[in-house]
Design a protein around this motif. Structure first.
Motif, PDB file in Angstrom:
ATOM      1  N   TYR A 166       5.848   5.810   5.825  1.00 41.74           N
ATOM      2  CA  TYR A 166       5.887   4.902   4.488  1.00 41.74           C
ATOM      3  C   TYR A 166       5.781   5.890   3.277  1.00 41.74           C
ATOM      4  O   TYR A 166       4.913   6.832   3.119  1.00 41.74           O
ATOM      5  CB  TYR A 166       4.765   3.774   4.660  1.00 41.74           C
ATOM      6  CG  TYR A 166       5.141   2.677   5.404  1.00 41.74           C
ATOM      7  CD1 TYR A 166       4.556   2.607   6.593  1.00 41.74           C
ATOM      8  CD2 TYR A 166       6.105   1.746   5.009  1.00 41.74           C
ATOM      9  CE1 TYR A 166       4.776   1.557   7.551  1.00 41.74           C
ATOM     10  CE2 TYR A 166       6.369   0.610   5.814  1.00 41.74           C
ATOM     11  CZ  TYR A 166       5.608   0.550   7.011  1.00 41.74           C
ATOM     12  OH  TYR A 166       5.883  -0.406   7.915  1.00 41.74           O
TER      13      TYR A 166
ATOM     14  N   GLN B 115       4.917   5.333  -0.655  1.00 39.83           N
ATOM     15  CA  GLN B 115       4.365   4.465  -1.835  1.00 39.83           C
ATOM     16  C   GLN B 115       4.392   5.131  -3.188  1.00 39.83           C
ATOM     17  O   GLN B 115       3.905   6.091  -3.373  1.00 39.83           O
ATOM     18  CB  GLN B 115       3.131   4.007  -1.398  1.00 39.83           C
ATOM     19  CG  GLN B 115       2.491   2.856  -2.257  1.00 39.83           C
ATOM     20  CD  GLN B 115       1.422   2.211  -1.673  1.00 39.83           C
ATOM     21  OE1 GLN B 115       0.362   3.024  -1.045  1.00 39.83           O
ATOM     22  NE2 GLN B 115       1.167   0.929  -1.940  1.00 39.83           N
TER      23      GLN B 115
ATOM     24  N   LYS C  80       3.863   0.108  -6.383  1.00 41.45           N
ATOM     25  CA  LYS C  80       4.700  -0.510  -5.685  1.00 41.45           C
ATOM     26  C   LYS C  80       4.016  -0.627  -4.247  1.00 41.45           C
ATOM     27  O   LYS C  80       3.061   0.061  -3.789  1.00 41.45           O
ATOM     28  CB  LYS C  80       5.997   0.272  -5.368  1.00 41.45           C
ATOM     29  CG  LYS C  80       6.847   0.092  -6.805  1.00 41.45           C
ATOM     30  CD  LYS C  80       8.034   0.868  -6.427  1.00 41.45           C
ATOM     31  CE  LYS C  80       8.848   1.023  -7.968  1.00 41.45           C
ATOM     32  NZ  LYS C  80      10.396   1.751  -7.958  1.00 41.45           N
ATOM     33  N   GLY C  81       4.470  -1.238  -3.228  1.00 34.77           N
ATOM     34  CA  GLY C  81       4.160  -1.407  -1.929  1.00 34.77           C
ATOM     35  C   GLY C  81       4.787  -0.431  -1.140  1.00 34.77           C
ATOM     36  O   GLY C  81       5.698   0.385  -1.792  1.00 34.77           O
ATOM     37  N   PRO C  82       4.334  -0.054  -0.092  1.00 35.65           N
ATOM     38  CA  PRO C  82       4.851   0.854   1.076  1.00 35.65           C
ATOM     39  C   PRO C  82       6.428   0.652   1.343  1.00 35.65           C
ATOM     40  O   PRO C  82       6.667  -0.407   1.547  1.00 35.65           O
ATOM     41  CB  PRO C  82       3.817   0.957   2.395  1.00 35.65           C
ATOM     42  CG  PRO C  82       2.577   0.278   1.566  1.00 35.65           C
ATOM     43  CD  PRO C  82       3.044  -0.742   0.754  1.00 35.65           C
TER      44      PRO C  82
ATOM     45  N   PHE D 137       9.393   1.911   3.813  1.00 35.84           N
ATOM     46  CA  PHE D 137       9.828   2.486   5.026  1.00 35.84           C
ATOM     47  C   PHE D 137      10.747   3.554   4.980  1.00 35.84           C
ATOM     48  O   PHE D 137      11.462   3.607   4.032  1.00 35.84           O
ATOM     49  CB  PHE D 137      10.357   1.210   6.037  1.00 35.84           C
ATOM     50  CG  PHE D 137      10.939   1.945   7.391  1.00 35.84           C
ATOM     51  CD1 PHE D 137      12.283   2.543   7.538  1.00 35.84           C
ATOM     52  CD2 PHE D 137       9.896   1.814   8.549  1.00 35.84           C
ATOM     53  CE1 PHE D 137      12.663   2.924   8.410  1.00 35.84           C
ATOM     54  CE2 PHE D 137      10.483   2.153   9.529  1.00 35.84           C
ATOM     55  CZ  PHE D 137      11.711   2.986   9.714  1.00 35.84           C
TER      56      PHE D 137
ATOM     57  N   PHE E 157       2.206   7.710   3.729  1.00 36.26           N
ATOM     58  CA  PHE E 157       1.257   7.304   4.757  1.00 36.26           C
ATOM     59  C   PHE E 157       1.918   7.360   6.036  1.00 36.26           C
ATOM     60  O   PHE E 157       3.231   7.203   6.346  1.00 36.26           O
ATOM     61  CB  PHE E 157       0.846   6.019   4.482  1.00 36.26           C
ATOM     62  CG  PHE E 157       0.022   5.658   3.238  1.00 36.26           C
ATOM     63  CD1 PHE E 157       0.494   5.362   2.079  1.00 36.26           C
ATOM     64  CD2 PHE E 157      -1.031   5.860   3.109  1.00 36.26           C
ATOM     65  CE1 PHE E 157       0.102   5.221   0.874  1.00 36.26           C
ATOM     66  CE2 PHE E 157      -2.134   5.811   2.177  1.00 36.26           C
ATOM     67  CZ  PHE E 157      -1.311   5.416   1.031  1.00 36.26           C
TER      68      PHE E 157
ATOM     69  N   LEU F  29      -0.425  -2.560  11.871  1.00 35.19           N
ATOM     70  CA  LEU F  29      -0.115  -0.958  11.805  1.00 35.19           C
ATOM     71  C   LEU F  29      -1.566  -0.658  11.379  1.00 35.19           C
ATOM     72  O   LEU F  29      -2.236  -1.145  10.550  1.00 35.19           O
ATOM     73  CB  LEU F  29       0.574  -0.898  10.556  1.00 35.19           C
ATOM     74  CG  LEU F  29       2.241  -1.355  10.853  1.00 35.19           C
ATOM     75  CD1 LEU F  29       3.087  -1.181   9.785  1.00 35.19           C
ATOM     76  CD2 LEU F  29       2.854  -0.498  12.190  1.00 35.19           C
TER      77      LEU F  29
ATOM     78  N   PHE G 158      -3.088   2.589   9.186  1.00 25.46           N
ATOM     79  CA  PHE G 158      -2.691   3.711   8.303  1.00 25.46           C
ATOM     80  C   PHE G 158      -3.718   4.627   8.096  1.00 25.46           C
ATOM     81  O   PHE G 158      -5.160   4.443   8.116  1.00 25.46           O
ATOM     82  CB  PHE G 158      -2.458   3.095   6.960  1.00 25.46           C
ATOM     83  CG  PHE G 158      -1.337   2.230   6.773  1.00 25.46           C
ATOM     84  CD1 PHE G 158      -1.158   0.877   7.282  1.00 25.46           C
ATOM     85  CD2 PHE G 158      -0.072   2.797   6.159  1.00 25.46           C
ATOM     86  CE1 PHE G 158      -0.201  -0.016   7.059  1.00 25.46           C
ATOM     87  CE2 PHE G 158       1.001   1.989   5.887  1.00 25.46           C
ATOM     88  CZ  PHE G 158       1.058   0.726   6.532  1.00 25.46           C
ATOM     89  N   GLY G 159      -3.237   5.826   7.896  1.00 28.12           N
ATOM     90  CA  GLY G 159      -4.033   6.944   7.499  1.00 28.12           C
ATOM     91  C   GLY G 159      -4.402   6.916   6.048  1.00 28.12           C
ATOM     92  O   GLY G 159      -3.937   5.904   5.341  1.00 28.12           O
TER      93      GLY G 159
ATOM     94  N   TYR H 106      -2.460  -7.068   4.300  1.00 32.56           N
ATOM     95  CA  TYR H 106      -3.362  -5.931   4.213  1.00 32.56           C
ATOM     96  C   TYR H 106      -4.166  -5.527   2.781  1.00 32.56           C
ATOM     97  O   TYR H 106      -3.556  -5.927   1.933  1.00 32.56           O
ATOM     98  CB  TYR H 106      -2.109  -4.617   4.370  1.00 32.56           C
ATOM     99  CG  TYR H 106      -1.827  -4.334   5.614  1.00 32.56           C
ATOM    100  CD1 TYR H 106      -0.506  -5.315   6.000  1.00 32.56           C
ATOM    101  CD2 TYR H 106      -2.073  -3.462   6.598  1.00 32.56           C
ATOM    102  CE1 TYR H 106       0.054  -5.023   7.287  1.00 32.56           C
ATOM    103  CE2 TYR H 106      -1.484  -3.417   8.127  1.00 32.56           C
ATOM    104  CZ  TYR H 106      -0.487  -4.157   8.295  1.00 32.56           C
ATOM    105  OH  TYR H 106       0.071  -3.993   9.249  1.00 32.56           O
TER     106      TYR H 106
ATOM    107  N   PRO I 154      -3.478   1.147   3.407  1.00 31.77           N
ATOM    108  CA  PRO I 154      -3.706  -0.065   3.820  1.00 31.77           C
ATOM    109  C   PRO I 154      -4.417  -0.716   4.983  1.00 31.77           C
ATOM    110  O   PRO I 154      -4.307   0.236   6.007  1.00 31.77           O
ATOM    111  CB  PRO I 154      -2.378  -0.500   3.893  1.00 31.77           C
ATOM    112  CG  PRO I 154      -1.450   0.190   3.350  1.00 31.77           C
ATOM    113  CD  PRO I 154      -2.166   1.596   3.414  1.00 31.77           C
TER     114      PRO I 154
ATOM    115  N   LEU J 240      -1.669  -6.488  -0.058  1.00 32.22           N
ATOM    116  CA  LEU J 240      -0.275  -6.319   0.315  1.00 32.22           C
ATOM    117  C   LEU J 240       0.375  -7.378   1.423  1.00 32.22           C
ATOM    118  O   LEU J 240      -0.520  -7.535   2.507  1.00 32.22           O
ATOM    119  CB  LEU J 240       0.027  -4.822   1.032  1.00 32.22           C
ATOM    120  CG  LEU J 240      -0.203  -3.722  -0.086  1.00 32.22           C
ATOM    121  CD1 LEU J 240      -0.023  -2.589   0.728  1.00 32.22           C
ATOM    122  CD2 LEU J 240       1.334  -3.635  -0.974  1.00 32.22           C
TER     123      LEU J 240
ATOM    124  N   GLY K 119       5.794  -6.214   0.506  1.00 36.53           N
ATOM    125  CA  GLY K 119       5.830  -6.577  -0.995  1.00 36.53           C
ATOM    126  C   GLY K 119       5.162  -5.661  -2.025  1.00 36.53           C
ATOM    127  O   GLY K 119       4.616  -4.864  -1.450  1.00 36.53           O
ATOM    128  N   PRO K 120       5.435  -6.132  -2.976  1.00 36.17           N
ATOM    129  CA  PRO K 120       4.682  -4.940  -4.119  1.00 36.17           C
ATOM    130  C   PRO K 120       3.370  -5.210  -4.286  1.00 36.17           C
ATOM    131  O   PRO K 120       2.605  -4.149  -4.761  1.00 36.17           O
ATOM    132  CB  PRO K 120       5.502  -5.647  -5.542  1.00 36.17           C
ATOM    133  CG  PRO K 120       5.884  -7.098  -5.241  1.00 36.17           C
ATOM    134  CD  PRO K 120       6.099  -7.366  -3.722  1.00 36.17           C
TER     135      PRO K 120
END
Lengths: 112, 116
Positions: free
Chosen positions: A36, A38, A42-44, A46, A89, A100, A102-103, B35, B43, B90, B108-109
């Protein structure tokens, strides 16, 4: 603790060069991996994914490599552009689970 | 097409208060996940809902709760807020329950929660 981590917290590259971002995972039950991007505020987003039965997958300017022997994942960005500057990420999904993991992320800075 | 939407964008609360965050998934998506992203970290999974039922829960205290509505939108509720709850929350939606197939989660943001 976290099973997905990154070797380098920051990476600075020259515009036009190739970037390689690395990630290690520790759980052999992981069957799906995702990268991802980021951007600030903003959000992650893809970028690319790969299943555990694959070694390599290519997208537009990006390639993901999976080495299950050493539990290592990498993201290669070709001809890095200023718009690629962001935190990247890696995330894993374990077999039978929907969430998921995440690192911590690698911050990529592209110098003009 | 509209992506995942979250509200509010930013929120400031004081310790001990309660907060409700909202998420609308992409049209046609039936699974919603929440998240928590603390500054400088990746996250962390809180909840996953599919068809209005909780299908997964991360390592978060009972102060955190969520629900999914018939239109697949979702709310995350946090009671008795602590300073450490300050984070970006998130929401991610996917077509199906992610554990059953390889399907992408769209994020989402986020809602930026600050607890003072």
């Amino acid at each position: 603790g976290e099973s997905v981590g990154l070797h380098l917290p920051t990476l600075s590259v020259q515009e036009g060069d190739n970037s390689i971002i690395n990630c290690a995972y520790s759980n052999s039950a992981s069957d799906y991996f995702i990268w991802y991007k980021q951007e600030s505020g903003k959000g992650p987003q893809f970028i690319i994914d790969i299943r555990s039965n694959m070694d390599k997958r290519q997208g537009q300017r990006v390639t993901v490599l999976l080495n299950k022997t050493v539990k290592h994942l990498s993201l290669q960005i070709a001809a890095t552009q200023p718009g690629d500057s962001a935190v990247y990420f890696c995330a894993e999904k374990r077999r039978g689970q929907g969430n998921l993991i995440f690192g911590k992320g690698t911050k990529l800075s592209v110098k003009p | 097409d509209a992506g995942v939407t979250q509200s509010p964008t930013h929120l400031i609360k004081t310790r001990g208060q309660q907060v409700t965050l909202r998420c609308s998934p992409i049209s046609g998506h039936k699974s919603v996940s929440w998240y928590q992203q603390v500054l400088g970290q990746g996250p962390q999974f809180i909840f996953q809902y599919y068809e209005k039922e909780e299908r997964g829960r991360g390592n978060f205290p009972d102060r955190f709760s969520a629900r999914q509505f018939p239109n697949y939108s979702s709310e995350l509720n946090v009671n008795a807020l602590l300073l450490g709850d300050s984070a970006l929350y998130l929401c991610a939606s996917s077509i199906r329950l992610a554990g059953s197939s390889y399907n992408e989660q769209f994020f989402g943001p986020g809602t930026r929660l600050t607890v003072l």
